[in-house]
Structure formats: structure tokens, C-alpha cells
Design an enzyme around this catalytic site. Structure first.
Site, PDB file in Angstrom:
ATOM      1  CG  ASN A  50     -14.878 -28.101  -5.804  1.00 41.03           C
ATOM      2  OD1 ASN A  50     -14.181 -29.123  -5.855  1.00 41.03           O
ATOM      3  ND2 ASN A  50     -15.506 -27.613  -6.849  1.00 41.03           N
ATOM      4  CB  CYS A 107     -12.878 -28.874  -9.473  1.00 40.25           C
ATOM      5  SG  CYS A 107     -13.213 -28.542 -11.218  1.00 40.25           S
ATOM      6  N   GLY A 156     -27.392 -34.800  -8.958  1.00 40.16           N
ATOM      7  CA  GLY A 156     -26.999 -33.856  -9.994  1.00 40.16           C
ATOM      8  C   GLY A 156     -27.363 -34.295 -11.381  1.00 40.16           C
TER       9      GLY A 156
END
Lengths: 303, 252
Positions: free
Chosen positions: A126, A129, A264
Site C-alpha cells: 500500500n 493511502c 469495497g
């Protein structure tokens, strides 16, 4: 019944739908709705080397066809994940992807090393973010930094390495190429688009972090465009995400170039969305005499 | 399976005060497992997020939701018609712990009043204090009278009941009760928690925060609580650990 299985490297997903990181925790809650084996995989809540408390609330605001969030990577830390959450997750008969975020390159490398000795199936880097002060997206917005972090983590990562890209960049195809050239096995994209919502009466941003990451149906066309651009630029597979809400969206994202998908935000509206999307895709494939969902990937006929 | 999203048939939709709507919804399977202080997560057409609404009352067949129109989502919801099927995840969260052998003081402020009705039904003749900004927002007074001999009404401006705050009444009654349960604005809950602490009475408070999934997965509805290791502060989530906390756990 069409075949919904997809393969990425040596890993087989029972269907292309993977729960997106940050929307699904470590799976316990949604397991109260249906067995997690209904999903192709789970990308777990982003974890850091040490436990993180996350941002002060409010952490969410609703916007037209979407939401802004700024959770700030609240998580129990990588060691807790490995000892407490992973053993249970591994019994759920679905692919488990660990999503890692760090303050420093060393953090990412240490986590990749620890997770390489664990039972996770894949590691998702990731570097996108938008809601933490240090780390996160600072690694993901230039070709040099993406190349450097990917190559550093690659040395420690013995699992298939997914690099999750930020859409908050000028040329996402160049960023994807930098990830590919430095050892990424898979690209996942897109993370959220940085956005803002202000209360006109108090003149304060709704979200305590001032800005947040935009997700949901509102971002879907942006995600499709970016997946298509990256599919044209790299040879490694893409896990496409960003606002997938219906089975038609899922089909569209695969046609644009995705091999698998993450969903999501739609889960907050309908926890059963992954199951409904799988059913819809299956019917579409049958109706069109397509025997395997993999035949959709990258079949776009651009003008 | 502990959670489920199911359809509830709307049997009643009445505007009981300006902008405050009273829904009765039929679904025996989920209604009968609902407890005091839990909430329903209601899907709204064209909105990305569900609306969390505290459960005002429930029996073996129906739940009752009383909510205020605050924005576009609740406005759409308020226009639902009798006979419509609403998609609801219910019941969610940890509610109030009401014991039959204790004397309770139940306090609701504004749109925090509705969940106290379910508590009043369960508790044994509790003291009930309801507070509102003004007479136009007063709700549920006749309903409470079914379950208590001692109902107090206060308004900020004195246009209904006594002029003042719920805490004015609480200070007079607290010695007569074993425990306090409250729902309403944070400033009110904080003031109630301080009075209870001073008197050494246990207090349960129901909190509100902007919510996402409603089940504890997305981590957005954070509230700072003293529930970490050795009583350390941490962010817990109103939808799963709450909405009801022990007052001493909450960092106001």
C-alpha cells in the site's frame, strides 16, 4: 455455469471478486453474513509495523454516489495480525492478501520479511493511502519512489507482490511500469482519490483530517480509464478496483484489462454485493456463451 | 449467522413532530432478537451509505424506529409509504443492559429520547427524564406513561414542561435510583456522566458517530475510550463495541 475461476501466477481464486483492503477488516464481521469462501479473496485491512490508533473522528462523509474516508490506518500491527487474525483467516478457504503500509522503506521491508514466513498468499504494497501524514502515498506518486520501494521490498518478499497504485498522479501508466520493472508481480488499482467536503454552516470540513479518500460509484469511470491505460503499458496482471457496484461494472472492469477485481464501498450498502455480482457475471457469461470469465480480460475494442 | 439484511414491511409512517417520523416495520425473524439500545442500519434509495437509526421499540414481530430528518438521506426515507419494503440490517451493536431488580433513571435528549422507550418498557417503573429544545420537538410522552409513574419533561426554552436541562431533574432524583442510562447530545451525556461519577452511580451512555458499514469492519465510527490494555485510551467503534458504553469508558 461458466467458470469464474481466475489465476494470478500460481494462485487460483474461486472467482474474481476480492474484498478491498480497509472495507472488510480481517473478515470476522462479514463472516457473520456468509462464509468467506464465497469470495475469491480478501485483501485485509492495511497493517503497519506497529499498532496504529488511526485518525480522530469524524472519519467518513457521504458525497454524491460515493464516500470520503480518512481512517488513518487504524490496525493492531503486523505481529498481532500474524498471530491472532491470520490463523483464523487461513481456515476460511479463500485467498488471503496482506496489505502493508509503512512510515519508512525499512518498515515495508520488515513487514514483507515477517509475512513471507507466514501463511498469507500474497502481499499488497500500500503506497497509496492518502490519509496518513507520513508513509502511504508519499511512496506512490513518482516513478522513482515507486521503483525504489518496490525493488527494496522485493528483496524481502517471498510471496507474490502486488503493488497498489494511487490515482492521485499525473501518469499512472508510467508509475505502473516502474513497479513492473522493479519486481512487482501484480498491479492493484486504484486506491481512493483525494477529496474534501465542507459543512457550509460551520465552514469546517466534515472529516477531521480535512481531506479524505473518495471511493464508491463516483470513481468508477476514472478507475476504468486508468486500468485500461495501465493494461496497455504493462504485461503483469491487474487487480482492478474503484467503485464497482454492479455485475455490469465488474464485467466492464475486466474488459478494460483487469484479471481480478476488488470491491469495497458497495459492501456498506449491500453486504451481499459480492455474491450478487458473481451471480450476475455468471449469467452474463452463460448468455454470451463464454465458458470462462478469464476470456473477458482486456477484450476492449477501443476506437 | 449473526447478521442479516432483510426486508421489513412498513406498516406505519407518521410525522409525530415537525421533521420527526415514526415508523413501524414488520419482520418477526429479526424483530424478536432485538434488544434495548441496539440499532437498525437502513438502506436508502440512491444513497451510498445506510442510515443507522436506534430502535425505539420492538416486540416479537415488529420494530419501531423514530428518527429526525437531518439531511437528504433521512428525507428520502421519511417519504417511504405504508406497504413499502425497506432493506434493513438489524439488530446491530451492543445495547443497554437493563436488570429487572434495579431502579433506573432513563434520560433522553432530543432525538436521543426514542431508544429510552424500549429501556422503559423493560425496566421496572423507572424514573424517565426527557429533554427537548422546545415544544415543537416533544415526542413519545404518552408512550412513556405506559411504563413509568414518574415522567419528567424539560425544554430549553420552557415552552413545554419545565424550563431547564435534564441534569436539573437528575440531580434531584439520583439518590433514589441505582443506575442511569442515557442517550442524547455529547454535552448532555458528559454532564450526566459527571453527576453519576460524583454520586458513585453506574451510568450507561449511547453514543453517535458518522458510520459506514455498521458492523465493525470499516473502522470509521471511532470513539475514544478507556478500553485498551490497563485501561489505556484507544479508538473503538460505536457500531460494534457500542453504541452503548459504560460512561467511565468514554473519553468525553
Amino acid at each position: 455455469m461458466a467458470d469464474l475461476k481466475v489465476k494470478i501466477g500460481d494462485i487460483t481464486f474461486s472467482n474474481p471478486l476480492i474484498a478491498a483492503s480497509g472495507t472488510f477488516g480481517f473478515g470476522h464481521e462479514y463472516n457473520e453474513f456468509y462464509p468467506l469462501s464465497k469470495l475469491g479473496g480478501i485483501s485485509c485491512k492495511g497493517i503497519t509495523l506497529q499498532k496504529r490508533d488511526g485518525n480522530p473522528p469524524p472519519r467518513i462523509a457521504e458525497t454524491p454516489s460515493g464516500i470520503l474516508n480518512a481512517v488513518g490506518l487504524q490496525n493492531p500491527g503486523v505481529d498481532h495480525f500474524i498471530s491472532e487474525d491470520l490463523p483464523w483467516l487461513k481456515q476460511q478457504d479463500t485467498v488471503i492478501i496482506a496489505n502493508i503500509a509503512g512510515n519508512t522503506t525499512e518498515d515495508y521491508c520488515k513487514m514483507a520479511e515477517k509475512l513471507s514466513d507466514s501463511d498469507v498468499d500474497m502481499i499488497e504494497l500500500n503506497i497509496s493511502c492518502p490519509n496518513v501524514k507520513s508513509g502511504g502515498v508519499q511512496f506512490g506518486t513518482s516513478c522513482e519512489s515507486v521503483g525504489a520501494i518496490t525493488s527494496a521490498v522485493r528483496k524481502y518478499c517471498k510471496k507474490p507482490l502486488v503493488v497498489k497504485l494511487s490515482p492521485n498522479v499525473t501518469d499512472i501508466a508510467e508509475i505502473a511500469k516502474a513497479a513492473e520493472a522493479n519486481g512487482a508481480d501484480v498491479i492493484s488499482m486504484i486506491n481512493t482519490l483525494t477529496g474534501m467536503k465542507i459543512d457550509i454552516n460551520t465552514r469546517r470540513p466534515i472529516i477531521r483530517n480535512n481531506t479524505g479518500g473518495l471511493s464508491g460509484a463516483a470513481v468508477f469511470p476514472v478507475a476504468v480509464r486508468m486500468v485500461w491505460q495501465v493494461a496497455n503499458a504493462v504485461k503483469i496482471p491487474i487487480i482492478g478496483m474503484g467503485g464497482i457496484t454492479t455485475w455490469q461494472d465488474a464485467v466492464e472492469m475486466m474488459i478494460a484489462g483487469a484479471t481480478a477485481l476488488q470491491i469495497g464501498t458497495v459492501l456498506f450498502n449491500d453486504p451481499y454485493a459480492p455474491i450478487k455480482i458473481c451471480e450476475g457475471m455468471n449469467k452474463f457469461l452463460d448468455d454470451n456463451n463464454i465458458s470462462s470469465v478469464t476470456e473477458l480480460t482486456g477484450t476492449i475494442k477501443p476506437w | 449467522m449473526k447478521y442479516d439484511a432483510q426486508l421489513f414491511r412498513l406498516e406505519k409512517n407518521e410525522e409525530i413532530a415537525k421533521g420527526i417520523f415514526d415508523f413501524v416495520l414488520y419482520n418477526p425473524q429479526l424483530a424478536q432478537i432485538t434488544k434495548e439500545g441496539q440499532f437498525a442500519h437502513v438502506k436508502v434509495d440512491s444513497k451510498t451509505l445506510r442510515r443507522p437509526i436506534s430502535i425505539c421499540d420492538a416486540d416479537n414481530e415488529r420494530i419501531r424506529l423514530v428518527f429526525q430528518v437531518k439531511g437528504g438521506g433521512t428525507e428520502i426515507l421519511s417519504k417511504a409509504k405504508v406497504g413499502d419494503e425497506l432493506d434493513i440490517i438489524c439488530p446491530l451493536g451492543h445495547g443497554f443492559d437493563i436488570k429487572k431488580d434495579k431502579k433506573y433513571c432513563l434520560i433522553g435528549g432530543g432525538i436521543g429520547v426514542p431508544p429510552m422507550l424500549y429501556c422503559a418498557k423493560t425496566a421496572n417503573n423507572p424514573v424517565v427524564i426527557t429533554g427537548f429544545r422546545n415544544k415543537d420537538l416533544v415526542i413519545l410522552q404518552e408512550d412513556f406513561k405506559k411504563y413509568t409513574d414518574e415522567l419528567y419533561l424539560v425544554t430549553d426554552d420552557g415552552t413545554a414542561g419545565e424550563k431547564g436541562f435534564v441534569t436539573d431533574i437528575l440531580k434531584k432524583k439520583i439518590d433514589e435510583v441505582d443506575e442511569v442510562c442515557a442517550c442524547g447530545p455529547m454535552v448532555m451525556l458528559k454532564a450526566i456522566a459527571e453527576i453519576c461519577k460524583e454520586k458513585g452511580k453506574p451510568c450507561q451512555v449511547s453514543l453517535e458517530e458518522r458510520m459506514g458499514c455498521g458492523i465493525g469492519a470499516c473502522l470509521v465510527c471511532a470513539c475514544k475510550t478507556r478500553t485498551g490494555e490497563n485501561g489505556g485510551e484507544e479508538y473503538t467503534h460505536v457500531c460494534k463495541k457500542g453504541p452503548v458504553y459504560k460512561a467511565e469508558e468514554v473519553v468525553f
